[in-house]
Scaffold this motif. Structure first.
Motif, mmCIF file in Angstrom:
data_model
loop_
_atom_site.group_PDB
_atom_site.id
_atom_site.type_symbol
_atom_site.label_atom_id
_atom_site.label_comp_id
_atom_site.label_asym_id
_atom_site.label_seq_id
_atom_site.Cartn_x
_atom_site.Cartn_y
_atom_site.Cartn_z
ATOM 1 N N VAL A 91 46.377 28.944 27.388
ATOM 2 C CA VAL A 91 46.467 30.369 27.097
ATOM 3 C C VAL A 91 47.896 30.856 27.385
ATOM 4 O O VAL A 91 48.170 32.042 27.492
ATOM 5 N N HIS A 118 37.426 40.746 24.100
ATOM 6 C CA HIS A 118 36.542 39.683 23.593
ATOM 7 C C HIS A 118 35.777 39.019 24.724
ATOM 8 O O HIS A 118 36.002 39.313 25.900
ATOM 9 N N ASP A 120 34.769 34.850 25.604
ATOM 10 C CA ASP A 120 35.278 33.548 25.158
ATOM 11 C C ASP A 120 34.228 32.750 24.386
ATOM 12 O O ASP A 120 33.049 32.721 24.751
ATOM 13 N N THR A 145 45.357 40.982 33.199
ATOM 14 C CA THR A 145 44.133 40.760 32.436
ATOM 15 C C THR A 145 43.142 41.840 32.840
ATOM 16 O O THR A 145 42.993 42.137 34.031
ATOM 17 N N HIS A 266 36.835 40.790 28.285
ATOM 18 C CA HIS A 266 38.191 40.751 28.849
ATOM 19 C C HIS A 266 39.233 40.822 27.744
ATOM 20 O O HIS A 266 38.941 40.589 26.575
ATOM 21 N N GLY A 268 43.860 40.266 27.483
ATOM 22 C CA GLY A 268 45.164 40.131 28.125
ATOM 23 C C GLY A 268 46.014 41.330 27.741
ATOM 24 O O GLY A 268 45.884 41.869 26.644
ATOM 25 N N ARG A 278 54.632 32.528 30.855
ATOM 26 C CA ARG A 278 53.359 32.875 31.529
ATOM 27 C C ARG A 278 52.449 31.674 31.316
ATOM 28 O O ARG A 278 51.925 31.466 30.219
ATOM 29 N N ARG A 282 43.062 27.640 31.186
ATOM 30 C CA ARG A 282 41.650 28.025 31.376
ATOM 31 C C ARG A 282 40.708 26.844 31.181
ATOM 32 O O ARG A 282 40.656 26.256 30.113
HETATM 33 C C1 OGA Z 1 41.465 33.799 28.167
HETATM 34 C C2 OGA Z 1 42.106 35.095 27.864
HETATM 35 C C3 OGA Z 1 43.724 36.693 28.633
HETATM 36 C C4 OGA Z 1 44.961 36.621 29.459
HETATM 37 O O1 OGA Z 1 41.996 33.051 28.988
HETATM 38 O O2 OGA Z 1 40.390 33.546 27.605
HETATM 39 O O3 OGA Z 1 41.648 35.790 26.990
HETATM 40 O O4 OGA Z 1 45.322 37.643 30.064
HETATM 41 N N1 OGA Z 1 43.124 35.427 28.636
HETATM 42 O O5 OGA Z 1 45.574 35.536 29.503
#
Ligand code: OGA
Ligand code: MN
Length: 314
Positions: A91, A118, A120, A145, A266, A268, A278, A282
């Motif tokens: 990610v 969204h 996951d 996040t 969630h 980002g 960054r 995950r």
């Molecule tokens: C994820 C995602 C958001 C972020 O890892 O599934 O949506 O802030 N991350 O990295």
């Protein structure tokens, strides 16, 4: 023999989000420690574990406690890279050499769609349960996040809307969320991930709590006109992501944050991703069955074939 210390759970917000301290997830967990963490996961939906030092295998092993590992879809994309193993979704905004992706890197634009609310892997027949996101480097500004409590959002939903959407099925696709930001999947990629049905309202298998099951991946509702469906999905998402349901997490390096995709949304937040690295990794576990199977909702005849064909030719 000295008693093993148990992790400490510090609620952040009533029954949504807690910090978990005094636990080293690189080590195997005692049964008592695991059961405390599992209970907290079900109660709070989002858990923050500060200052973790995890090898990739340890990260995957922890995610695996919540279910089978969800293999990253990026590896089946036409521009796959091999910075991380398939058990870990990349990610980050980094290329295989660890450098910030260039403006011409297709995966940069694919990843930016994570900025839309969204859950996951709702574009897979069996979607995600626990996402375990580990931040190895963070930008100095931005890149938070946000998490939204889809249980509380369901509880507060207007009764007429509750009635309208219970038992309804939405159609989810990775191509839908990507197209919202102008990103096009290739025909081969679409063929790998045909559209899938997901219920709009879920009942949590463990807690019995109901929640809205929404994602930017959702684009249609079965037996509803497409424009009406898009407007309804937008209305539900706007409701579910009001500030009173949202917690914003400002990352520290080596935070591991986990969330229950069955009942938490969630996204980002933006940052200057052409400038700052960054490194977000995950490991994710899968749920146990398609959501309509868990809810006992019947699919209309022909639905699976119809949605698969529609995506392949989209
Ligand atoms: C994820 C995602 C958001 C972020 O890892 O599934 O949506 O802030 N991350 O990295
Ligand atoms: Mn995500």
């Amino acid at each position: 023999m000295a008693e093993q210390r148990l992790p400490e759970i510090w609620p952040v917000n009533g029954d949504f989000v807690a910090e978990v301290g005094d636990v080293d997830l690189s080590q195997p967990l005692s049964d008592a420690a695991w059961s405390l963490i599992e209970d907290a996961y079900h109660t709070y939906g989002v858990l923050i574990f500060p200052n973790q030092h995890l090898e990739q295998g340890e990260h995957i092993r922890f995610a695996n406690r919540f279910g089978d590992i969800d293999l990253s879809m990026q590896k089946s994309m036409d521009v796959a890279d091999d910075r991380l193993p398939r058990e870990i979704a990349d990610v980050s905004n980094l290329d295989p050499d660890g450098n910030v992706m260039g403006e011409d890197n297709r995966l940069l634009y694919f990843g930016r769609a994570n900025r839309l609310w969204h859950t996951d892997s709702s574009f897979k027949p069996v979607p995600a349960n626990a996402s375990c996101l580990y931040l190895r480097s963070i930008p100095p500004v931005g890149g938070q996040t946000e998490f939204a409590d889809a249980r509380a959002a369901w509880d507060d939903l207007d009764p007429d809307l509750k009635h309208l959407i219970e038992g309804r099925i939405a159609v989810h696709s990775i191509a839908t969320s990507r197209s919202r930001l102008g990103f096009e999947m290739t025909p081969t990629e679409n063929a790998t991930y045909p559209r899938v049905p997901q219920v709009l309202v879920r009942t949590h298998r463990v807690t019995g709590r109901k929640s809205l099951y929404l994602a930017s991946h959702a684009g249609q509702i079965i037996d509803m006109d497409d424009c009406e469906a898009e407007a309804l999905l937008e209305e539900l998402m706007t409701h579910a992501t009001q500030r009173q349901y949202v917690h914003s997490h400002r990352w520290r390096v080596n935070d591991l944050v986990i969330w229950d995709n069955r009942c938490v949304l969630h996204r980002g937040r933006p940052f200057d991703d052409l400038r700052w690295p960054r490194d977000a990794q995950r490991a994710t576990s899968l749920d146990v069955a398609p959501t309509y199977v868990q809810e006992g909702v019947e699919l209309p005849p022909g639905l699976v074939a119809a949605t698969a064909t529609a995506t392949a030719t989209a």
